[in-house]
Design a protein around this motif. Structure first.
Motif, PDB file in Angstrom:
ATOM      1  N   THR A 194       1.820   3.947  11.553  1.00 22.82           N
ATOM      2  CA  THR A 194       2.274   3.134  10.424  1.00 22.82           C
ATOM      3  C   THR A 194       1.332   3.239   9.228  1.00 22.82           C
ATOM      4  OG1 THR A 194       1.182   1.256  11.491  1.00 22.82           O
ATOM      5  CG2 THR A 194       3.558   1.473  11.804  1.00 22.82           C
ATOM      6  N   GLY A 195       0.318   4.100   9.335  1.00 21.94           N
ATOM      7  CA  GLY A 195      -0.567   4.354   8.204  1.00 21.94           C
ATOM      8  C   GLY A 195      -1.790   3.472   8.124  1.00 21.94           C
ATOM      9  N   TYR A 196      -1.912   2.463   9.002  1.00 18.40           N
ATOM     10  CA  TYR A 196      -3.068   1.572   8.922  1.00 18.40           C
ATOM     11  C   TYR A 196      -4.330   2.294   9.386  1.00 18.40           C
ATOM     12  CZ  TYR A 196       0.158  -2.208   7.998  1.00 18.40           C
ATOM     13  OH  TYR A 196       1.115  -2.998   7.422  1.00 18.40           O
ATOM     14  N   CYS A 275      -0.801   5.799  -5.980  1.00 22.37           N
ATOM     15  CA  CYS A 275      -0.275   5.245  -4.735  1.00 22.37           C
ATOM     16  C   CYS A 275      -0.612   3.760  -4.678  1.00 22.37           C
ATOM     17  CB  CYS A 275      -0.845   5.989  -3.531  1.00 22.37           C
ATOM     18  SG  CYS A 275      -2.644   5.983  -3.449  1.00 22.37           S
ATOM     19  N   GLN A 276      -0.422   3.165  -3.517  1.00 21.95           N
ATOM     20  CA  GLN A 276      -0.701   1.739  -3.353  1.00 21.95           C
ATOM     21  C   GLN A 276      -1.690   1.525  -2.212  1.00 21.95           C
ATOM     22  OE1 GLN A 276       3.210  -0.015  -2.810  1.00 21.95           O
ATOM     23  NE2 GLN A 276       3.385  -0.456  -5.002  1.00 21.95           N
ATOM     24  N   ILE A 309      -1.116  -6.024  -2.567  1.00 27.15           N
ATOM     25  CA  ILE A 309      -0.788  -4.646  -2.932  1.00 27.15           C
ATOM     26  C   ILE A 309      -1.394  -4.337  -4.294  1.00 27.15           C
ATOM     27  CG2 ILE A 309       1.057  -2.998  -3.397  1.00 27.15           C
ATOM     28  CD1 ILE A 309       2.846  -4.637  -1.539  1.00 27.15           C
ATOM     29  N   ALA A 310      -2.167  -3.244  -4.363  1.00 27.26           N
ATOM     30  CA  ALA A 310      -2.775  -2.816  -5.622  1.00 27.26           C
ATOM     31  C   ALA A 310      -2.362  -1.381  -5.909  1.00 27.26           C
ATOM     32  CB  ALA A 310      -4.296  -2.920  -5.539  1.00 27.26           C
ATOM     33  N   MET A 341       4.317   4.752  -3.712  1.00 32.97           N
ATOM     34  CA  MET A 341       4.731   3.618  -4.530  1.00 32.97           C
ATOM     35  C   MET A 341       5.945   2.894  -3.962  1.00 32.97           C
ATOM     36  SD  MET A 341       2.356   3.653  -6.701  1.00 32.97           S
ATOM     37  CE  MET A 341       2.873   2.473  -7.945  1.00 32.97           C
ATOM     38  N   SER A 342       6.589   3.488  -2.940  1.00 34.50           N
ATOM     39  CA  SER A 342       7.737   2.846  -2.285  1.00 34.50           C
ATOM     40  C   SER A 342       7.368   2.235  -0.943  1.00 34.50           C
ATOM     41  CB  SER A 342       8.868   3.866  -2.098  1.00 34.50           C
ATOM     42  OG  SER A 342       9.302   4.374  -3.347  1.00 34.50           O
TER      43      SER A 342
END
Length: 450
Positions: A194-196, A275-276, A309-310, A341-342
């Motif tokens: 999940t990217g964490y 990106c975020q 979210i930044a 960004m999504s």
């Protein structure tokens, strides 16, 4: 209404064990009724007491004697033995029973081992690369639930370990041998599906009982570039890997109440990308990307995934993410990941927790040169100035603005590429956006000699 009692069918007897159960209050059956403020509970029915010959006391599982029959203090489900008043309690010869051994949070230089015992006992972890062990770390206090963090381990190494426990009577038990293997050193690898980010260099804890932890810089937050094993502010950066998306900081940092910790990771991006950064911290904290504050979380809250979210820019090559995590009490957890960004994961990103090979955090370096199309000009003649800007650094210059001062002996006429003239300051400014490393471009403005 309800109360607690030792309960069985038939009569209670000396030398037998009984457990405390919750039971609906029935006045006809109970010896006494708990009252507000009491720290005692009833433990037998009146009819059972009438069947006993003499008075009795409770022998707790840790060998201590309770009061005579009447009002007693017991934990729910505690096993006790009823003995006759005046009798000498039998000696405690039973060693603690060790159970529930778990190994977790195994990183390249640390691991956490926890276990349970059936009575209060001291505990020690013996460990080493063979069954001879050779190293040991004690648990902090006697208890029935223990947890020990092993530090200073070698990466990519299989360790043997065993648990020893000793009760107040000196009875000692030893668990069977177990093994675990540390993570390889000097690698952050890939994040979870999940990217964490699950692998960090971690430092702490710093105490902030004064309440000023959020605004206190303990380590040089915007300039530090740490590696595992480095010493900062008297503490050592450890390798911390977690097998869940939510990092449990309370598992590795003691004490964890009113504490601050730092987590650092180096992120490699195959190209410059907007990106975020998505972060959830229990309780509060900050995030710094390449030395710049990009996320400030001053309010204390649970660590919900993606709670903050930044929008950020990762430069091509290596980047540094430093997270400051603060905790008041109880849970101390963190989620952190980069997404597009999504909100989708970015599979091209890779991570490191140290700089075993050089990890250069790039910086932009813009240089500007100005030339003019004529060396001499008369009043009323036009001059065209060319402004050339170049990024000679190793990182993109984001939201770059180029400016040129206008000579006071000329009058501004026009500018190319959206240049804006500020008459009060007598300057021309261009918002040129992102300038990639090595990129060079030019803009122009025209004036008339006064």
């Amino acid at each position: 209404d309800s109360m607690y009692s030792i309960w069985q069918t038939g009569t209670v007897s000396a030398g037998q064990q009984y457990k405390l159960y919750k039971r609906a209050y029935t006045k006809a059956l109970m010896l006494c009724r708990p009252k507000v403020g009491w720290v005692y509970n009833c433990y037998a029915t009146r009819s059972q007491l009438d069947d006993l010959d003499g008075t009795y006391r409770l022998l707790h599982s840790d060998g201590t004697l309770g009061p005579e029959i009447g009002k007693i203090g017991l934990a729910m489900g505690e096993a006790v033995t009823l003995i006759r008043t005046g009798d000498t309690p039998p000696p405690d010869t039973a060693a603690p029973i060790i159970s529930g051994i778990k190994v977790g949070n195994v990183a390249s230089s640390s691991a956490v081992i926890s276990w349970l015992t059936d009575e209060v006992a001291t505990g020690t972890i013996e460990y080493g690369p063979t069954t001879s062990y050779g190293l040991s770390t004690p648990a902090p206090n006697p208890a029935t639930s223990q947890e020990v963090t092993l530090l200073g381990l070698s990466g990519g190494t299989t360790y043997h370990y065993r648990v020893t426990a000793m009760d107040a009577a000196g009875n000692r038990s030893v668990s069977a041998d177990g093994t675990f293997t540390t993570q390889p050193s000097s690698s952050g690898g890939s994040p979870s599906p999940t990217g964490y980010i699950r692998h960090w260099a971690a430092l702490g804890p710093f105490n902030f009982a004064d309440g000023a932890g959020h605004n206190t810089d303990y380590i040089g937050e915007t300039t530090i570039r740490p590696s595992v094993g480095d010493t900062t502010a008297g503490k050592t950066w450890i390798d911390y890997a977690c097998f869940a998306d939510q990092l449990d900081l309370a598992a590795i940092f003691k004490p964890s109440d009113y504490a601050v910790a730092y987590l650092n990771v180096y992120v490699y991006s195959d190209r410059a990308r907007t990106c975020q950064l998505r972060i959830g911290i229990d309780d509060a904290g900050k995030a710094f990307l390449n030395g710049a504050l990009v996320c400030n979380i001053p309010a204390y809250r649970p660590s919900d995934p993606d709670a903050n979210i930044a929008d950020v820019t990762l430069q091509a090559g290596w980047n540094q993410l430093l997270v400051k995590a603060e905790n008041l009490t109880v849970a101390w957890t963190l989620y952190a990941r980069f997404t597009d960004m999504s909100g989708n994961i970015i599979p091209e990103l890779t991570y490191r927790v140290d700089q075993a090979t050089p990890v250069e955090i790039g910086a932009a370096k813009i240089t500007v040169t100005i030339s003019v199309d004529k060396t001499t000009a008369k009043v009323g003649e036009q001059l065209v100035y060319t402004v050339t800007y170049t990024n000679s650094g190793t990182a993109p210059a984001n939201s770059a603005i180029v400016r040129a001062d206008v000579d006071p002996h000329v009058r501004f006429v026009s500018a190319t590429n959206g240049g804006v003239y500020d008459a009060e300051a007598n300057v021309v400014r261009w918002n040129v956006g992102t300038v990639a490393p090595g990129a060079s471009s030019s803009v122009q403005y025209t004036v008339v000699v006064k």
